[in-house]
Motif scaffolding. Structure first.
Motif, PDB file in Angstrom:
ATOM      1  N   GLY A 172       0.783  -1.267   0.027  1.00  0.00           N
ATOM      2  CA  GLY A 172      -0.020  -0.098  -0.062  1.00  0.00           C
ATOM      3  C   GLY A 172       0.842   1.092  -0.042  1.00  0.00           C
ATOM      4  O   GLY A 172       0.536   2.139  -0.684  1.00  0.00           O
ATOM      5  N   THR A 173       1.970   1.184   0.762  1.00  0.00           N
ATOM      6  CA  THR A 173       2.827   2.465   1.083  1.00  0.00           C
ATOM      7  C   THR A 173       3.618   2.512  -0.534  1.00  0.00           C
ATOM      8  O   THR A 173       3.966   3.659  -0.997  1.00  0.00           O
ATOM      9  CB  THR A 173       4.026   2.237   2.013  1.00  0.00           C
ATOM     10  OG1 THR A 173       2.929   1.971   3.235  1.00  0.00           O
ATOM     11  CG2 THR A 173       4.569   3.314   2.281  1.00  0.00           C
ATOM     12  N   VAL A 174       4.059   1.390  -1.008  1.00  0.00           N
ATOM     13  CA  VAL A 174       4.803   1.350  -1.927  1.00  0.00           C
ATOM     14  C   VAL A 174       3.991   1.946  -3.332  1.00  0.00           C
ATOM     15  O   VAL A 174       4.153   2.853  -3.968  1.00  0.00           O
ATOM     16  CB  VAL A 174       5.277  -0.063  -2.651  1.00  0.00           C
ATOM     17  CG1 VAL A 174       5.968  -0.010  -4.086  1.00  0.00           C
ATOM     18  CG2 VAL A 174       6.307  -0.585  -1.615  1.00  0.00           C
ATOM     19  N   GLY A 178       6.045  -4.919   4.975  1.00  0.00           N
ATOM     20  CA  GLY A 178       4.217  -5.517   4.920  1.00  0.00           C
ATOM     21  C   GLY A 178       4.216  -6.868   5.109  1.00  0.00           C
ATOM     22  O   GLY A 178       5.276  -7.476   5.229  1.00  0.00           O
ATOM     23  N   SER A 179       3.228  -7.386   5.118  1.00  0.00           N
ATOM     24  CA  SER A 179       2.885  -8.702   5.064  1.00  0.00           C
ATOM     25  C   SER A 179       3.133  -9.450   3.941  1.00  0.00           C
ATOM     26  O   SER A 179       3.307 -10.705   3.786  1.00  0.00           O
ATOM     27  CB  SER A 179       1.734  -9.272   5.803  1.00  0.00           C
ATOM     28  OG  SER A 179       0.640  -8.549   5.293  1.00  0.00           O
ATOM     29  N   GLY A 180       2.878  -8.703   2.701  1.00  0.00           N
ATOM     30  CA  GLY A 180       2.897  -9.494   1.365  1.00  0.00           C
ATOM     31  C   GLY A 180       4.024  -9.168   0.462  1.00  0.00           C
ATOM     32  O   GLY A 180       4.714 -10.174   0.111  1.00  0.00           O
ATOM     33  N   GLY A 195      -6.085  -4.680  13.251  1.00  0.00           N
ATOM     34  CA  GLY A 195      -4.783  -5.329  12.872  1.00  0.00           C
ATOM     35  C   GLY A 195      -4.525  -5.588  11.455  1.00  0.00           C
ATOM     36  O   GLY A 195      -5.320  -5.567  10.809  1.00  0.00           O
ATOM     37  N   ARG A 196      -3.017  -6.032  11.070  1.00  0.00           N
ATOM     38  CA  ARG A 196      -2.767  -6.558   9.799  1.00  0.00           C
ATOM     39  C   ARG A 196      -2.082  -7.711   9.845  1.00  0.00           C
ATOM     40  O   ARG A 196      -2.033  -8.327  10.877  1.00  0.00           O
ATOM     41  CB  ARG A 196      -2.229  -5.307   9.430  1.00  0.00           C
ATOM     42  CG  ARG A 196      -2.796  -3.901   9.121  1.00  0.00           C
ATOM     43  CD  ARG A 196      -2.284  -2.848   8.353  1.00  0.00           C
ATOM     44  NE  ARG A 196      -2.343  -3.001   6.771  1.00  0.00           N
ATOM     45  CZ  ARG A 196      -3.440  -2.592   6.271  1.00  0.00           C
ATOM     46  NH1 ARG A 196      -4.508  -2.221   6.655  1.00  0.00           N
ATOM     47  NH2 ARG A 196      -3.564  -3.119   4.819  1.00  0.00           N
ATOM     48  N   GLY A 197      -1.480  -7.935   8.889  1.00  0.00           N
ATOM     49  CA  GLY A 197      -0.579  -9.228   8.947  1.00  0.00           C
ATOM     50  C   GLY A 197      -1.086 -10.370   8.164  1.00  0.00           C
ATOM     51  O   GLY A 197      -2.331 -10.434   8.002  1.00  0.00           O
TER      52      GLY A 197
HETATM   53  N1  LIG Z   1      -0.345   7.229   9.764  1.00  0.00           N
HETATM   54  C1  LIG Z   1      -1.081   6.340   9.208  1.00  0.00           C
HETATM   55  N2  LIG Z   1      -2.119   5.738   9.732  1.00  0.00           N
HETATM   56  C2  LIG Z   1      -2.955   5.000   9.185  1.00  0.00           C
HETATM   57  N3  LIG Z   1      -2.995   4.515   8.062  1.00  0.00           N
HETATM   58  C3  LIG Z   1      -1.932   4.812   7.133  1.00  0.00           C
HETATM   59  C4  LIG Z   1      -0.986   5.883   7.735  1.00  0.00           C
HETATM   60  N4  LIG Z   1       0.035   6.225   6.792  1.00  0.00           N
HETATM   61  C5  LIG Z   1      -0.370   5.051   5.656  1.00  0.00           C
HETATM   62  N5  LIG Z   1      -1.527   4.554   5.883  1.00  0.00           N
HETATM   63  C6  LIG Z   1      -2.340   3.562   5.150  1.00  0.00           C
HETATM   64  O1  LIG Z   1      -1.727   2.215   5.779  1.00  0.00           O
HETATM   65  C7  LIG Z   1      -2.444   1.349   4.552  1.00  0.00           C
HETATM   66  C8  LIG Z   1      -1.368  -0.004   4.771  1.00  0.00           C
HETATM   67  O2  LIG Z   1      -0.082   0.181   4.472  1.00  0.00           O
HETATM   68  P1  LIG Z   1       0.816  -1.023   3.866  1.00  0.00           P
HETATM   69  O3  LIG Z   1       0.018  -1.711   2.674  1.00  0.00           O
HETATM   70  O4  LIG Z   1       2.158  -0.172   3.494  1.00  0.00           O
HETATM   71  O5  LIG Z   1       1.187  -1.961   5.211  1.00  0.00           O
HETATM   72  P2  LIG Z   1       0.839  -3.297   5.533  1.00  0.00           P
HETATM   73  O6  LIG Z   1      -0.757  -3.315   5.680  1.00  0.00           O
HETATM   74  O7  LIG Z   1       1.429  -3.607   6.868  1.00  0.00           O
HETATM   75  O8  LIG Z   1       1.113  -4.045   4.196  1.00  0.00           O
HETATM   76  P3  LIG Z   1       0.551  -5.398   3.744  1.00  0.00           P
HETATM   77  O9  LIG Z   1      -0.489  -4.626   2.700  1.00  0.00           O
HETATM   78  O10 LIG Z   1       1.529  -6.029   2.736  1.00  0.00           O
HETATM   79  O11 LIG Z   1      -0.073  -6.290   4.818  1.00  0.00           O
HETATM   80  C9  LIG Z   1      -2.184   1.891   3.346  1.00  0.00           C
HETATM   81  O12 LIG Z   1      -3.637   2.096   2.659  1.00  0.00           O
HETATM   82  C10 LIG Z   1      -1.744   3.252   3.825  1.00  0.00           C
HETATM   83  O13 LIG Z   1      -2.375   4.487   3.000  1.00  0.00           O
END
Ligand SMILES: Nc1ncnc2c1ncn2[C@@H]1O[C@H](COP(=O)(O)OP(=O)(O)OP(=O)(O)O)[C@@H](O)[C@H]1O
Length: 296
Positions: free
Chosen positions: A68-70, A90-92, A152-154
């Motif tokens: 998402g950040t990328v 990230g997780s992916g 949460g994420r992951g």
């Molecule tokens: N300070 C912040 N607070 C809340 N959300 C944010 C913030 N900064 C960025 N985001 C949002 O967080 C979301 C998730 O980011 P990202 O995909 O990089 O991380 P992740 O969820 O850990 O990775 P993955 O998608 O691989 O699981 C993006 O949609 C981004 O816009």
């Protein structure tokens, strides 16, 4: 290549993003680099920060986070000629994995500092909005919605979201139009791949080449649900393109319609982030439009 900007998403990677800034500072303090660290504060912030970085003439802009950040940082530097660096948290980490960027922060940072391999990759748009890895409609889009609504994420949450939605998943009828004609099919999902995987080495389009000027479309047709293990095994073994339940097409653009929801809005994902868009879905390749520091 000595003026570096790091854009860190502090909530990414189950909050690994909270501590990575300190690590980057410790590593760079003794080195001959000028660097700046900015934290994203909300969704979409990565795009504006990256645009500011381009205006301020950084040599490399590094996205520190998940796909998402990328996606956001890459959007901000698209067509600028400033190379994107990635420290995957990230997780992916689909794009990082596709580009063989190391998954641990130390090696990913060394790759960026050496900047030995900078290549131009294709990017793509879905109804005008950029994506870099994969986008899709159907099952994968629904999973991204479920995942986004979970606390949460992951990776574990991805697995939970996939299992819980699988029970209710129903195929839909889609038409797929390209310069080669129109195909209609009943499918659980239609994925458009610029890179080969969703992340976590889940290879939805093993044949996808990020520098060939083409998008790979993979539609998983209707199949009896008891065959799911065989389908999933093929995905993990990078052989899903050989399944008889899959339709694979390669083109520079596609127009996708859901024949059961024509004229309405529909859920999609771009690089794993959910959103709604209008039908038809137009996807297009933008050849060699992003410079990236890779691990090759
Ligand atoms: N300070 C912040 N607070 C809340 N959300 C944010 C913030 N900064 C960025 N985001 C949002 O967080 C979301 C998730 O980011 P990202 O995909 O990089 O991380 P992740 O969820 O850990 O990775 P993955 O998608 O691989 O699981 C993006 O949609 C981004 O816009």
């Amino acid at each position: 290549m000595n003026k570096l900007l790091f854009i860190i998403n502090p909530i990414s990677g189950a909050a690994k993003g909270k501590t990575i800034g300190k690590y980057i500072e410790e590593q760079l303090q003794q080195m001959p680099y000028t660097y700046t660290i900015w934290l994203t504060e909300h969704e979409g912030h990565g795009v504006t920060l990256a645009q500011q970085g381009v205006a301020q003439q950084y040599d490399i802009i590094v996205a520190v986070g998940g796909d998402g950040t990328v996606n956001e940082v890459a959007q901000g530097i698209l067509n600028s000629n400033v190379p994107l660096g990635i420290i995957p948290l990230g997780s992916g980490n689909g794009l990082a994995r596709h580009l063989k960027i190391p998954l641990n922060a130390k090696d990913a940072l060394s790759t960026i500092l050496s900047a030995r391999s900078i290549i131009a990759i294709d990017t793509a748009t879905l109804n005008g909005k950029p994506f870099f890895c994969t986008a899709g409609v159907g099952f994968d889009a629904e999973i991204s919605y479920q995942f986004a609504s979970m606390p949460g994420r992951g990776i574990l949450n991805y697995i939970k979201a996939t299992l819980s939605y699988f029970i209710d998943a129903t195929p839909q009828t889609y038409s797929i139009e390209s310069t080669n004609g129109t195909t209609s099919l009943n499918a659980y999902m239609v994925t458009i791949a610029n890179a080969a995987q969703f992340g976590n080495d889940v290879y939805i389009a093993p044949q996808a080449d990020i520098r060939d000027g083409l998008l790979d479309l993979i539609a998983i047709r209707t199949f009896s649900k008891w065959k799911v293990i065989s389908i999933f095994t093929k995905i993990l073994l990078r052989r899903i393109n050989h399944s008889k339940h899959v339709c694979c097409l390669q083109e520079s653009s596609f127009t996708i319609n859901n024949l059961e929801q024509q004229g309405s809005s529909i859920r999609v994902h771009r690089d794993g982030e959910p959103e709604t868009t209008t039908l038809p879905i137009q996807v297009e390749i933008l050849p060699a439009s992003l410079q990236v520091v890779t691990g090759r």
